[in-house]
Motif scaffolding. Structure first.
Motif, short mmCIF file in Angstrom:
data_model
loop_
_atom_site.label_atom_id
_atom_site.label_comp_id
_atom_site.label_asym_id
_atom_site.label_seq_id
_atom_site.Cartn_x
_atom_site.Cartn_y
_atom_site.Cartn_z
N ARG A 103 -0.05 6.55 5.73
CA ARG A 103 -1.13 5.73 6.55
C ARG A 103 -1.13 4.12 5.86
N LEU A 104 -0.43 3.85 4.79
CA LEU A 104 -0.07 2.65 4.39
C LEU A 104 0.83 1.98 5.38
N LEU A 105 1.92 2.52 5.68
CA LEU A 105 2.75 2.15 6.68
C LEU A 105 2.24 1.85 7.83
N SER A 106 1.45 2.74 8.35
CA SER A 106 0.75 2.37 9.80
C SER A 106 -0.22 1.31 9.93
N GLU A 107 -0.95 1.21 8.60
CA GLU A 107 -1.72 0.15 8.69
C GLU A 107 -1.01 -1.31 8.40
N ILE A 108 0.16 -1.29 7.75
CA ILE A 108 0.85 -2.57 7.68
C ILE A 108 1.42 -2.81 9.02
#
Length: 112
Positions: A103-108
């Protein structure tokens, strides 16, 4: 405290160095606003270190909220952890709370 993970320390920024280290950076910077008393902050640290290791197009730095209240107040940081992505001297994304790595990757990456 010992850990199975290799020792990796993210660079820490301070109120005094924030402009040079974050706002004047030529590449995007993800600032991890954290506090020593915050268990979710400790959960996020290995994920942020992994992100820093895997991405050459992004810098990841940390800022202790208790020691750098001026910057936290300037950007309205009210809870920890808060991760704020800066690009070209401006905040472009704010992420509040712990989250899985995917999720962190997709948000970044949603802000690329």
């Amino acid at each position: 405290m010992t850990s199975a993970a290799p020792a990796h320390r993210l660079p820490a920024v301070t109120d005094d160095g924030f402009v040079a280290d974050v706002l004047e950076s030529e590449q995007p910077v993800l600032v991890d606003f954290w506090a020593a008393w915050c268990p979710p902050c400790r959960t996020m640290r290995p994920l942020l270190e992994r992100l820093d290791d895997e991405r050459d197009d992004l810098r990841v730095v940390t800022m202790d909220l208790d020691e750098n209240q001026r910057t936290a107040a300037r950007y309205g940081i009210m809870s920890a952890p808060t991760m704020m992505l800066f690009r070209d001297g401006a905040p472009v994304r704010t992420l509040v709370g712990a989250r899985p790595y995917s999720r962190l990757l997709s948000e970044i990456d949603g802000q690329r």
